[in-house]
Design a protein around this motif. Sequence first.
Motif, mmCIF file in Angstrom:
data_model
loop_
_atom_site.group_PDB
_atom_site.id
_atom_site.type_symbol
_atom_site.label_atom_id
_atom_site.label_comp_id
_atom_site.label_asym_id
_atom_site.label_seq_id
_atom_site.Cartn_x
_atom_site.Cartn_y
_atom_site.Cartn_z
ATOM 1 N N UNK A 249 -26.222 18.795 8.865
ATOM 2 C CA UNK A 249 -25.284 17.947 8.128
ATOM 3 C C UNK A 249 -24.273 18.775 7.349
ATOM 4 N N UNK A 250 -24.724 19.922 6.807
ATOM 5 C CA UNK A 250 -23.865 20.747 5.952
ATOM 6 C C UNK A 250 -23.093 21.812 6.718
ATOM 7 N N UNK A 251 -23.261 21.865 8.032
ATOM 8 C CA UNK A 251 -22.509 22.824 8.828
ATOM 9 C C UNK A 251 -22.976 24.260 8.664
ATOM 10 N N UNK A 252 -24.248 24.465 8.346
ATOM 11 C CA UNK A 252 -24.786 25.816 8.213
ATOM 12 C C UNK A 252 -25.100 26.402 9.592
ATOM 13 N N UNK A 253 -25.127 27.715 9.670
ATOM 14 C CA UNK A 253 -25.336 28.423 10.939
ATOM 15 C C UNK A 253 -26.791 28.872 11.037
ATOM 16 N N UNK A 254 -27.409 28.578 12.164
ATOM 17 C CA UNK A 254 -28.797 28.975 12.398
ATOM 18 C C UNK A 254 -28.867 30.470 12.675
ATOM 19 N N UNK A 255 -29.856 31.115 12.075
ATOM 20 C CA UNK A 255 -30.064 32.552 12.225
ATOM 21 C C UNK A 255 -31.417 32.787 12.904
ATOM 22 N N UNK A 256 -31.445 33.672 13.905
ATOM 23 C CA UNK A 256 -32.682 34.023 14.602
ATOM 24 C C UNK A 256 -33.398 32.778 15.125
#
Length: 299
Positions: A249-256
């Motif tokens: 929803x917040x447009x954060x980027x997934x890491x690993x």
Amino acid sequence: MMTTNAPEWDDQRVLLAVLREGSLLGAARVLGVSQPTVRRRIEALEAALGVALFTRGTAAVVPTQTALGLLPHLEAMERAAAALQRGASADAGALAGKVRLTTSGLLGVEVLPTLLAPLRANHAGIGIELALSDRLEDLIEHEADIALRTVRPDHDSLVAQRAGITRVGLYGTPELIARHGLPTTLDALGDWPLITPDRSSKDWETLALHGYPVDHVRTAIRTDNHLAQLAAIRAGLGIGPCHHAIAQRDGLVRVLDERFGFDLAVWLAMPESLRNVRRVAVVFRHLVEATTRFLRVSA
């Protein structure tokens, strides 16, 4: 000194306020009465119980050990009184009255309001009380009517239903990732600014269980408050754990993505004794369905 006078709940409520606030004046402010009224109530309670509850000084009152020993009983009575008031706020068959919900701070702020909006639109007569707490005892001790948890409430007196699964992974803002790049291994996380737990052994153990390198991290922000962790991630202060639905929803980027993450089951629970209270049953059913949809859409 013995007495046959039964103490009144109003007097006991005043005692609870004084113990919590630490002064007669503080209790008076909380209760919305005058300081002399608080003093008279305490004196009436002492007379009814036949014991001294406070040592009077020139500037303050100091609770006796007897008064301090009464605190858990007073808190239990407060919970029972609140449950009684909720129960009396409408009859069992009415779609009106109070329903008290409890959930974690994170879910209560970031998820629950969205789930409750359609309920309030359709059932304006139901008033919602929201208590943010991680205590699993809330339902058993009648502090709440319904709980939304990521741990299954396991007690014979409770009705529990699983609403779905929430995925927790590591996330950062697009700006942070553009500035620092993406780590390619868990061990490489030590070279990135991170948002981590502080002193919560439970949270650290959960991360370690899923391969997080707890001994080799460069922490930017440490906090055990999950809302504060989320705020730090949103502010671009570091990479940290976040629920997938909130991150999406917040447009954060997934890491690993392929190397770190874990699932948490989301549960709704209520006391078996409230199953036939219509307003509670309606809110419970709505939350199960709304939570299931929310988790399915964001999966």
